[in-house]
Design a protein around this motif. Structure first.
Motif, short mmCIF file in Angstrom:
data_model
loop_
_atom_site.label_atom_id
_atom_site.label_comp_id
_atom_site.label_asym_id
_atom_site.label_seq_id
_atom_site.Cartn_x
_atom_site.Cartn_y
_atom_site.Cartn_z
N SER A 32 46.48 45.01 40.26
CA SER A 32 47.21 43.30 42.05
C SER A 32 48.62 43.69 41.22
CB SER A 32 46.32 42.43 41.87
OG SER A 32 46.48 41.71 41.09
N ARG A 60 36.35 33.68 41.10
CA ARG A 60 35.74 32.34 41.56
C ARG A 60 36.01 31.52 39.95
NH1 ARG A 60 31.51 31.07 43.99
NH2 ARG A 60 31.82 28.48 43.89
N ARG A 79 27.49 43.56 37.31
CA ARG A 79 27.04 43.19 38.58
C ARG A 79 26.82 41.67 38.48
NH1 ARG A 79 21.71 42.36 39.06
NH2 ARG A 79 20.35 43.22 37.19
N GLU A 80 27.48 41.16 39.38
CA GLU A 80 26.65 40.25 39.87
C GLU A 80 25.49 39.39 39.76
OE1 GLU A 80 28.23 38.46 43.25
OE2 GLU A 80 30.59 39.00 42.94
N ARG A 82 29.69 37.34 37.94
CA ARG A 82 30.03 38.09 37.40
C ARG A 82 31.02 37.58 35.87
NH1 ARG A 82 34.19 41.92 36.36
NH2 ARG A 82 32.83 44.31 35.45
N SER A 122 32.76 37.81 32.68
CA SER A 122 34.10 38.73 31.97
C SER A 122 34.46 38.70 30.69
CB SER A 122 34.80 39.55 33.08
OG SER A 122 34.38 40.32 33.99
N GLU A 134 33.35 35.67 38.46
CA GLU A 134 33.44 36.59 40.20
C GLU A 134 32.12 36.79 40.91
OE1 GLU A 134 36.95 40.34 39.63
OE2 GLU A 134 34.20 40.43 38.70
N SER A 135 32.49 35.86 42.24
CA SER A 135 32.03 35.92 42.83
C SER A 135 31.49 36.31 44.24
CB SER A 135 31.32 34.56 43.10
OG SER A 135 29.87 34.24 43.80
N HIS A 136 30.51 37.80 45.12
CA HIS A 136 31.49 38.15 45.73
C HIS A 136 32.58 38.77 45.64
CE1 HIS A 136 27.93 36.31 48.26
NE2 HIS A 136 28.41 35.12 47.63
N LYS A 137 32.93 39.36 44.62
CA LYS A 137 34.03 40.04 44.04
C LYS A 137 35.46 39.43 44.48
CE LYS A 137 31.36 44.73 45.08
NZ LYS A 137 31.40 45.61 45.61
N ARG A 138 35.72 38.02 44.14
CA ARG A 138 36.26 37.23 44.13
C ARG A 138 36.43 36.33 42.58
NH1 ARG A 138 37.52 34.65 50.29
NH2 ARG A 138 39.61 35.11 48.95
#
Length: 191
Positions: free
Chosen positions: A141, A52, A181-182, A92, A94, A46-50
């Motif tokens: 989601s 990736r 965190r990122e 980030r 996972s 994830e980058s900028h909470k999106r």
């Protein structure tokens, strides 16, 4: 401690790739005993909470330590839905370590929807050559079984209302965890 080590392995592999280096993929003998069993995992970026990048294995076909590293590399290089990561990009990481797939013998979509465990089940759907999976985290989601299965069919390249006798379903669970965190992917020195 083990989760921290697995995340560090993934980050090290990603850093190597972004620095045009070859990531270190240890031999089975060089892995700690707890990373030697054949296990499947997914690596999500994830980058900028999106989202990736997200690449993984459904079938356990190599030691977990190798699967983590190779899927981390693939999440950066083979998920063509996203622009390539660059050194310095915040990311980030996972990991989701999968349980073995368990066939879910259902004869209808109604039966499938009734037995799904939202928030817990990862699902593999296959119909002929069409195959897709959603990790359990996707329930965040797509919170209803109807939405979850409808979108899973679309991901597999099928109409959202598709069902036939050749549909096969498997469920699995995951041990999922990630960095807090990122953090930027740090480039090594340049000439």
């Amino acid at each position: 401690m083990q989760r921290t080590q697995m995340l560090a392995m993934a980050r090290s592999a990603i850093t190597a790739i972004l620095n045009a280096e070859r990531p270190d993929v240890p031999s089975v003998d060089d892995l700690p005993d707890w990373l030697k069993p054949l296990r499947a995992c997914f690596v999500t970026l994830e980058s900028h909470k999106r989202l990736r990048g997200c690449i993984g294995s459904l079938d356990a076909h190599r030691p977990l330590g190798q699967d983590i590293i190779l899927n981390a590399v693939s999440a950066v290089t083979r998920d063509h839905r996203f622009a390539p990561l660059q050194p310095g990009d915040p990311v980030r990481i996972s990991l989701s370590v999968l349980s073995p797939l368990t066939p879910l013998p259902v004869s209808s979509e109604t039966e499938l929807l009734a037995v799904l465990q939202p928030g817990r089940d990862g699902v593999v759907l296959q119909a002929g050559e069409h195959r897709a999976t959603f990790l359990p985290v996707v329930w965040q989601s797509l919170s209803t079984p109807e939405a979850f299965i409808s979108e899973l069919k679309r991901k597999a390249g099928l109409p959202s209302d598709y069902w036939s006798d050749n549909v096969r379903i498997w469920r699995y669970h995951t041990d999922s965890f990630g960095e807090e965190r990122e953090m930027p992917v740090v480039a090594t020195g340049t000439c």
